[in-house]
Write an enzyme that holds these catalytic residues in place. Structure first.
Site, PDB file in Angstrom:
ATOM      1  CG  HIS A  20     -25.116  57.164 -13.807  1.00 60.06           C
ATOM      2  ND1 HIS A  20     -25.129  56.849 -15.137  1.00 60.06           N
ATOM      3  CD2 HIS A  20     -25.995  58.190 -13.651  1.00 60.06           C
ATOM      4  CE1 HIS A  20     -25.983  57.651 -15.780  1.00 60.06           C
ATOM      5  NE2 HIS A  20     -26.527  58.461 -14.885  1.00 60.06           N
ATOM      6  CG  ASP A  46     -26.228  62.407 -13.947  1.00 62.75           C
ATOM      7  OD1 ASP A  46     -25.520  61.829 -13.097  1.00 62.75           O
ATOM      8  OD2 ASP A  46     -26.149  62.169 -15.163  1.00 62.75           O
ATOM      9  CD  GLU A  47     -28.957  60.592 -17.209  1.00 60.65           C
ATOM     10  OE1 GLU A  47     -29.353  60.922 -18.337  1.00 60.65           O
ATOM     11  OE2 GLU A  47     -27.986  59.830 -17.036  1.00 60.65           O
ATOM     12  CB  VAL A  48     -31.622  59.502  -9.078  1.00 60.51           C
ATOM     13  CG1 VAL A  48     -31.929  58.429  -8.035  1.00 60.51           C
ATOM     14  CG2 VAL A  48     -30.229  60.068  -8.868  1.00 60.51           C
TER      15      VAL A  48
END
Length: 551
Positions: free
Chosen positions: A289, A348-350
């Site tokens: 992100h 998160d969400e790597v």
């Protein structure tokens, strides 16, 4: 008689579904709002039919002679006087003071002379046991008691934060009365929140949200006793934070320079929140992100295809020391700008694909002995980040992936659970001894037709198998409104009144959980927001609000 009743019901449904129900006919979908009932529901509340008139010319807030006084309390007195007696002009006074100067003061429809035979409530005495704190914290005591049983009322609390919550309740139990103008019943309340952290996540990266709208949202939060703004300020799409250490990031990473929060803007938001007992916990999510960060600073992983760079970028590059040198400087600044003890570090969400493609990252993996397990590289990155932030003296909140990937974090870390199945994750994280937040079931960017506040109302952070000690580690939860389809034009109406559900679930007793019982109070609270200038949308079907509160 059964068949005609069924036919009548079907006709009513058909009429409703086509919007053709005759004006003035019975509408089985209507919800009659309560009168003078607070939201969220206090832990205990007892009222009688004994009424007291409340008139703006005769009423005063007063600090008990043995109590503490501070700027937070005196400014709250001014706010709540306006909220109670002049709700239509209140928000203009707060958000557009220049415009408010030209507004005509609304005179109450009942004069003081008309109340000669009524018992007047003349003052609210406020007693605070401890000296006023400068900022609220996760540990703040928000309990209060409120007693109205004579011509003067008493509000008692341990801290200024409890006094602010009590003032909000006091403003809500005053109601319009045809004979008295404003009235309040004989009432005794003892109240405190069930959970310490009652938050709202606002995403200002996908769409920039104006300072004015953020302040309106903070006001809306205070009116439902929510106490944490989770400020998801930057993401892949834009970087609207003005860094004095790295001014080039917002120059390159913001949509444009009109869509950047200056340091003065942020200081103003923090002060606006402080006045309402609201913490501002900022989030700088990484290593993923972060595409907007890399437009100015070379910190992202260069992706490869066929052994060559492909002009695409992935998460931050943990193989370079310069990445962590940059983060030390940035987080040192952020720690000084945002006073709350906690900072949200994301995590998160790597996506590992770009790391896998980069030869320098591959070489680093071999050097570190990580093999091909890129979750170990993510763990290495986050370990560095939490150590960097910890060195500033701050605590941190993280998304659940950090704990799922076995990063070593400080004992006071707060873990935010956002994935299903959340009961299992809550049980696992609390068993490890970490304070925990729930947001999984409170993603308000998902919309369904009808009264979807009910499904949010049914979610409870203690809905998991665990010991009493584990459940004590659940410090609260957050409603998340992600910004892909939300900007200043619809943030308020999409957030409110749906966030009422989370506010009551996190404040009120565990047995306050029947939506059918809550619905009339919900309806009154929605109209209360509309009356106070907050455009909360209708949630319970056909209805109307009384806008003539003090005319």
């Amino acid at each position: 008689m059964r068949l005609p009743i069924i036919l009548l019901f079907l006709l009513a449904v058909i009429s409703y579904s086509h919007g053709k129900q005759p004006r003035g006919s019975l509408n089985i979908f209507d919800v009659k709002p309560t009168v003078g009932q607070p939201w969220p529901k206090p832990q205990t509340i007892k009222t009688t039919s004994q009424q007291y008139a409340v008139h703006p010319s005769a009423f005063h807030f007063m600090v008990n002679s043995t109590s503490q006084s501070c700027d937070l309390l005196t400014s709250a007195f001014d706010r709540y006087y306006r909220i109670i007696f002049f709700p239509q002009t209140y928000l203009n006074h707060i958000l557009d003071p220049e415009l408010a100067k030209h507004e005509k003061q609304i005179e109450p429809k009942i004069s003081l002379a008309d109340l000669q035979d009524a018992t007047l409530l003349k003052r609210l005495n406020v007693h605070i046991a401890q000296p006023c704190e400068q900022y609220p914290s996760l540990e703040s005591d928000e309990s209060y008691s409120l007693t109205i049983d004579s011509d003067s009322a008493m509000l008692e609390s341990v801290t200024i934060w409890g006094a602010l919550r009590g003032l909000e309740t006091f403003s809500q139990i005053i109601y319009a009365d045809d004979n008295l103008g404003f009235a309040v019943n004989n009432t005794m309340i003892n109240d405190f929140p069930r959970f310490k952290h009652r938050g709202i996540l606002v995403d200002t990266s996908r769409h920039f949200i104006s300072v004015k709208t953020l302040k309106m949202n903070l006001e809306a939060m205070a009116e439902s006793k929510l106490n944490v703004l989770h400020f998801h300020i930057v993401d892949d799409q834009s970087f609207p934070y003005e860094s004095r250490t790295f001014p080039e990031i917002s120059l390159a990473g913001a949509y444009n320079q009109a869509h950047v929060y200056s340091q003065d803007d942020i200081a103003g938001l923090i002060e606006f929140a402080r006045q309402r007992g609201i913490r501002v916990v900022v989030e700088f999510d990484s290593p993923g992100h972060t595409q907007s960060w890399g437009l100015a600073i070379d910190i992202l992983t260069h992706c490869y295809s066929g052994g060559k760079p492909n002009d695409e970028f992935g998460p931050m590059d943990p193989s370079r020391n310069t990445t962590f040198d940059f983060l030390k400087k940035l987080f040192s600044e952020v720690a000084s700008v945002f006073p709350d003890h906690y900072m949200h570090l994301g995590g998160d969400e790597v996506d590992f694909d770009c790391w896998r493609s980069n030869p320098d990252v591959q070489a680093f993996m071999l050097k570190m002995g990580f093999g091909t397990d890129y979750s170990l590289l993510e763990q290495y990155y986050m370990q560095n980040v939490v150590d960097i932030v910890g060195a500033t003296g701050k605590g941190y909140t993280v998304w659940q992936e950090i704990i799922d990937n076995n990063v070593t974090v400080k004992a006071d870390t707060v873990v935010e659970v956002w994935k299903d199945p959340y009961p299992q994750e809550l049980a696992r994280v609390t068993k490890l001894g970490y304070r925990t937040l729930l947001s999984t079931c409170w993603y308000l960017d998902y919309i369904s037709y009808g009264s979807d506040w009910v499904k949010y109302y049914m979610c409870d952070p203690h809905n998991f198998n665990g010991t009493d000690e584990q459940k004590k580690l659940v410090v609260g939860g957050e409603a998340c409104l992600w910004g892909e389809f939300v900007d200043a034009t619809n943030l308020i109406s999409r957030m409110w009144p749906r966030a009422f559900s989370i506010a009551e679930r996190l404040w009120s007793a565990a047995d306050v959980k029947d939506p059918a019982v809550a619905k009339p109070r919900f309806e009154e609270h929605r109209c209360r927001y509309v009356r106070r200038g907050i455009p909360a949308s209708p949630e319970n079907g056909p209805s109307y609000c009384d806008y003539e509160y003090n005319r």
